[in-house]
Each structure stands twice: as structure tokens, then as C-alpha cells.
Write a protein that holds these residues in place. Structure first.
Motif, PDB file in Angstrom:
ATOM      1  N   GLU A 164       7.241  45.707  -1.009  1.00 48.39           N
ATOM      2  CA  GLU A 164       6.193  46.023  -1.980  1.00 48.39           C
ATOM      3  C   GLU A 164       6.789  46.465  -3.314  1.00 48.39           C
ATOM      4  N   ILE A 165       7.863  47.269  -3.220  1.00 48.88           N
ATOM      5  CA  ILE A 165       8.520  47.725  -4.455  1.00 48.88           C
ATOM      6  C   ILE A 165       9.107  46.538  -5.213  1.00 48.88           C
ATOM      7  N   LEU A 166       9.746  45.614  -4.467  1.00 52.63           N
ATOM      8  CA  LEU A 166      10.316  44.431  -5.117  1.00 52.63           C
ATOM      9  C   LEU A 166       9.227  43.565  -5.747  1.00 52.63           C
ATOM     10  N   VAL A 167       8.140  43.382  -5.005  1.00 50.19           N
ATOM     11  CA  VAL A 167       7.033  42.577  -5.544  1.00 50.19           C
ATOM     12  C   VAL A 167       6.482  43.222  -6.809  1.00 50.19           C
ATOM     13  N   LYS A 168       6.348  44.549  -6.777  1.00 54.91           N
ATOM     14  CA  LYS A 168       5.854  45.262  -7.964  1.00 54.91           C
ATOM     15  C   LYS A 168       6.821  45.099  -9.132  1.00 54.91           C
ATOM     16  N   GLU A 169       8.116  45.190  -8.847  1.00 58.93           N
ATOM     17  CA  GLU A 169       9.104  45.048  -9.919  1.00 58.93           C
ATOM     18  C   GLU A 169       9.124  43.618 -10.449  1.00 58.93           C
ATOM     19  N   ILE A 170       8.978  42.646  -9.549  1.00 56.96           N
ATOM     20  CA  ILE A 170       8.902  41.245  -9.992  1.00 56.96           C
ATOM     21  C   ILE A 170       7.692  41.047 -10.897  1.00 56.96           C
ATOM     22  N   HIS A 171       6.584  41.668 -10.502  1.00 59.10           N
ATOM     23  CA  HIS A 171       5.360  41.548 -11.313  1.00 59.10           C
ATOM     24  C   HIS A 171       5.560  42.178 -12.691  1.00 59.10           C
ATOM     25  N   ASP A 172       6.268  43.322 -12.720  1.00 60.71           N
ATOM     26  CA  ASP A 172       6.511  43.979 -14.005  1.00 60.71           C
ATOM     27  C   ASP A 172       7.423  43.147 -14.907  1.00 60.71           C
ATOM     28  N   ARG A 173       8.253  42.289 -14.310  1.00 61.00           N
ATOM     29  CA  ARG A 173       9.197  41.482 -15.088  1.00 61.00           C
ATOM     30  C   ARG A 173       8.699  40.044 -15.296  1.00 61.00           C
ATOM     31  N   LYS A 174       7.470  39.760 -14.921  1.00 61.83           N
ATOM     32  CA  LYS A 174       7.018  38.361 -14.897  1.00 61.83           C
ATOM     33  C   LYS A 174       6.966  37.731 -16.287  1.00 61.83           C
ATOM     34  N   ARG A 175       6.850  38.528 -17.355  1.00 60.23           N
ATOM     35  CA  ARG A 175       6.831  37.960 -18.707  1.00 60.23           C
ATOM     36  C   ARG A 175       8.204  38.018 -19.373  1.00 60.23           C
ATOM     37  N   ASN A 176       9.233  38.330 -18.574  1.00 66.84           N
ATOM     38  CA  ASN A 176      10.600  38.388 -19.106  1.00 66.84           C
ATOM     39  C   ASN A 176      11.329  37.074 -18.815  1.00 66.84           C
ATOM     40  N   LEU A 177      12.183  36.685 -19.740  1.00 67.46           N
ATOM     41  CA  LEU A 177      13.045  35.518 -19.537  1.00 67.46           C
ATOM     42  C   LEU A 177      14.469  35.872 -19.941  1.00 67.46           C
ATOM     43  N   LEU A 178      15.430  35.375 -19.158  1.00 68.15           N
ATOM     44  CA  LEU A 178      16.850  35.547 -19.464  1.00 68.15           C
ATOM     45  C   LEU A 178      17.394  34.221 -19.978  1.00 68.15           C
ATOM     46  N   ILE A 179      18.074  34.268 -21.106  1.00 65.46           N
ATOM     47  CA  ILE A 179      18.616  33.055 -21.725  1.00 65.46           C
ATOM     48  C   ILE A 179      20.130  33.197 -21.779  1.00 65.46           C
ATOM     49  N   TYR A 180      20.827  32.228 -21.175  1.00 66.98           N
ATOM     50  CA  TYR A 180      22.286  32.252 -21.066  1.00 66.98           C
ATOM     51  C   TYR A 180      22.894  31.143 -21.927  1.00 66.98           C
ATOM     52  N   GLY A 181      24.111  31.398 -22.417  1.00 64.42           N
ATOM     53  CA  GLY A 181      24.903  30.363 -23.071  1.00 64.42           C
ATOM     54  C   GLY A 181      24.665  30.194 -24.549  1.00 64.42           C
ATOM     55  N   VAL A 182      23.820  31.008 -25.166  1.00 63.09           N
ATOM     56  CA  VAL A 182      23.564  30.891 -26.602  1.00 63.09           C
ATOM     57  C   VAL A 182      24.681  31.603 -27.360  1.00 63.09           C
ATOM     58  N   LYS A 183      25.265  30.912 -28.313  1.00 59.06           N
ATOM     59  CA  LYS A 183      26.408  31.445 -29.054  1.00 59.06           C
ATOM     60  C   LYS A 183      26.046  32.761 -29.732  1.00 59.06           C
ATOM     61  N   GLU A 184      26.981  33.698 -29.661  1.00 56.52           N
ATOM     62  CA  GLU A 184      26.747  35.037 -30.215  1.00 56.52           C
ATOM     63  C   GLU A 184      27.469  35.170 -31.546  1.00 56.52           C
ATOM     64  N   GLU A 185      26.748  35.630 -32.559  1.00 57.06           N
ATOM     65  CA  GLU A 185      27.306  35.818 -33.891  1.00 57.06           C
ATOM     66  C   GLU A 185      27.351  37.305 -34.229  1.00 57.06           C
ATOM     67  N   LYS A 186      28.259  37.658 -35.130  1.00 58.97           N
ATOM     68  CA  LYS A 186      28.317  39.036 -35.597  1.00 58.97           C
ATOM     69  C   LYS A 186      27.130  39.323 -36.510  1.00 58.97           C
ATOM     70  N   GLU A 187      26.562  40.516 -36.335  1.00 56.15           N
ATOM     71  CA  GLU A 187      25.427  40.968 -37.147  1.00 56.15           C
ATOM     72  C   GLU A 187      24.300  39.940 -37.131  1.00 56.15           C
ATOM     73  N   GLU A 188      24.006  39.423 -35.954  1.00 53.42           N
ATOM     74  CA  GLU A 188      22.955  38.416 -35.823  1.00 53.42           C
ATOM     75  C   GLU A 188      21.584  39.073 -35.766  1.00 53.42           C
ATOM     76  N   ASN A 189      20.580  38.314 -36.167  1.00 54.25           N
ATOM     77  CA  ASN A 189      19.177  38.718 -36.050  1.00 54.25           C
ATOM     78  C   ASN A 189      18.624  38.041 -34.807  1.00 54.25           C
ATOM     79  N   ILE A 190      18.325  38.828 -33.780  1.00 53.43           N
ATOM     80  CA  ILE A 190      17.965  38.259 -32.490  1.00 53.43           C
ATOM     81  C   ILE A 190      16.669  37.454 -32.573  1.00 53.43           C
TER      82      ILE A 190
END
Length: 308
Positions: free
Chosen positions: A150-176
Motif C-alpha cells: 500500500e505504501i509503494l502504491v501510494k508513493e507510485i501514485h504521488d510520483r505519477k506525474r514525474n518523469l526521469l530523462i536520461y542522456g541529455v547533455k549537461e551544460e554549465k550554468e544551464e537553464n533547466i
């Protein structure tokens, strides 16, 4: 002077000297006898004095001895009286203490009897608990597992509008915000009008984990975006699966709790090996509080879960 006269005078002088010497000798002898008598008298007087002194000392010693004996007797009587009095006091105190101890022993016996009854009752309760303990333990473990899910399901629900994006080049002093917009326009090829409609609640780069795979050690840090609308989150995720799946180092994934995220990473590696060696399609799904790896062949209609 005639010789005869000289002789007579010499004899007279000699005779006179002889008489004078005898007289001196007699006088000396008399003086010596007188001194001896005086010494004898002095010695006699001293002896008499010593005898008198000795007699006086013996008398005094007798009196002192009687006095000491009398005092010793008085002290002895006093000590005896005190000892007898103390013994009587101790006897009285001991009698009182003995009565108290006897009362305490009676109370202890009564307490022991009561405790024995309680122990017998507790033994029956313990026996009953031991009989039901395995079942209760299993029930408790099931409840714990359900609560964790139940705790995991609740936490999944709380994160449902979150997305993780990998591999995007990182710049110094970037504007996210600009980085996200550029990623949506160029990598996912969304229209500018659609990108303008997507509203972000938050966006930032994540810290690198304490342990990293050597192959991804120099990879740019992932960033997380929190979207206001669920439909925008689903749209980005679906487009990323079409545009980026296997064609780019970049990827978009749903945000999960740490335990499920770790399991998903393991399944991603396993899915890669399945696609490479078995030439099957793969997908990873979140089902309730778990992550599943599913495969599908060319002739298969349904997806099948892969356990090993």
C-alpha cells in the motif's frame, strides 16, 4: 770547739728528730683510728636509715595494692552490670526482630502461593499463545506485506506525474526550463504549439548515485520534471518510446520509489540481453507495487511475463 762537744750536739739533734718522728707517727695513728670509728658510725647510721626507708615503702605498697584491687573489683562489677544490661537489651531486640521475621515469612509464603496460582494461569496462557503464535506470525507478515504494498502504491501514485530523462547533455550554468523545451522540440519532435501547452511544476538535475556502473560513470546527470497535467506526462512518455527506443542514448522513464527503480534497472539489462540473444520484443510494466518484464514473439498475440 772541742771534738767531744760537736759529737754531743749531733747526738742531741738526732735524738730529738727521732722523738719528733715517733710523736708524729702516734698522732697519725690516732687520727686514723678516729676516722675509722667515724666511718663505721656513718655506715651504721646509713644502714639504719635504709632499713627504715624499706619498711615505709613496703607499707605503702601494701596500701596501693589494696586500693588497686578494690578499684579493679568495682570496675569488674560495673562491667558485669553493663554487660548483663546490654545482653538483656539485645535479647529484647532479637525477640522483636524474630517476631518481625516470622511475620515476613508468613507474608512471603502467602505471596508465593498467590504467585504459584498466577504462574499456573500464565503457563496456560503461554501455551495457548505458543499454539496460535505461528498462525498469528503468518497473519502479521501478510499484513506487513500488504502495508508495504500500500505504501509503494501510494508513493507510485504521488510520483505519477514525474518523469526521469536520461542522456541529455549537461551544460554549465544551464537553464533547466530551456533544456526541457529544447529536448521536447528536437529529440521528441513535438510541435511548438504543443510544447507551449505543457506546464511544468518543477524541474532539476539529480545528484549522481553513490555507486555507478563504469560504463555510465561519465554520463550526464539525469533530470526530473514534474508536470501539472497527467495527460502531458503520458504524451511525453509515449512519444519517447516511439522516438528514442533503441535509437538514442537518451531515454524517458516514469519515476518510481527507490526499491522499484533498482529492480527496473536490473530488468532493463535483462531485457537488453533477451532482445539481443532471443530476438524477442520486451517491455517493462509497473503492476500495482511491482515491476514486470514481459516478452512477445513475432507470432505471439499476448505479452508473457518473464520471471527468470
Amino acid at each position: 770547739m772541742p771534738p767531744r762537744l760537736k759529737k754531743t750536739n749531733a747526738e742531741s739533734i738526732k735524738s730529738y728528730m727521732t722523738r719528733s718522728s715517733a710523736t708524729k707517727k702516734v698522732i697519725v695513728e690516732k687520727n686514723s683510728q678516729t676516722k675509722e670509728k667515724e666511718d663505721d658510725m656513718s655506715v651504721s647510721e646509713n644502714e639504719n636509715r635504709n632499713d627504715s626507708k624499706t619498711y615505709v615503702t613496703s607499707t605503702e605498697m601494701g596500701q596501693i595494692t589494696e586500693t588497686i584491687l578494690s578499684k579493679f573489683k568495682n570496675v569488674e562489677d560495673l562491667i558485669e552490670n553493663r554487660v548483663c544490661s546490654k545482653i538483656e537489651e539485645l535479647k529484647t531486640e532479637m525477640k522483636v526482630e524474630i517476631r518481625g521475621i516470622q511475620n515476613e515469612i508468613l507474608q512471603i509464603k502467602e505471596t508465593v502461593k498467590e504467585n504459584e496460582k498466577k504462574i499456573i494461569g500464565n503457563e496456560e496462557k503461554i501455551k495457548c499463545i505458543e499454539e496460535t503464535l505461528p498462525q498469528n506470525q503468518n497473519n502479521l507478515l501478510k499484513k506487513i506485506k500488504l502495508l508495504e504494498e500500500e505504501i509503494l502504491v501510494k508513493e507510485i501514485h504521488d510520483r505519477k506525474r514525474n518523469l526521469l530523462i536520461y542522456g541529455v547533455k549537461e551544460e554549465k550554468e544551464e537553464n533547466i526550463q530551456e533544456v526541457v523545451t529544447h529536448f521536447l522540440l528536437t529529440s521528441l519532435e513535438l510541435s511548438k504549439e504543443e510544447v507551449m501547452k505543457i506546464k511544468l511544476c518543477a524541474a532539476h538535475r539529480l545528484r549522481k548515485p553513490a555507486y555507478q556502473n563504469p560504463r555510465t560513470e561519465n554520463a550526464p546527470r539525469a533530470f526530473i520534471i514534474v508536470l501539472i497535467e497527467q495527460c502531458h506526462r503520458d504524451r511525453i512518455l509515449n512519444v519517447a518510446k516511439e522516438k528514442l527506443n533503441g535509437r538514442s542514448k537518451m531515454s524517458v522513464r516514469s519515476d518510481l520509489p527507490a526499491t522499484l527503480k533498482k529492480k527496473r534497472a536490473q530488468l532493463v539489462q535483462k531485457a537488453f540481453e533477451i532482445r539481443k540473444n532471443e530476438h524477442l520484443k520486451t517491455r517493462i510494466r509497473v503492476v500495482k507495487a511491482d515491476v514486470w518484464l514481459e516478452v512477445k514473439g513475432k507470432s505471439d498475440i499476448d505479452w508473457n511475463r518473464r520471471y527468470n
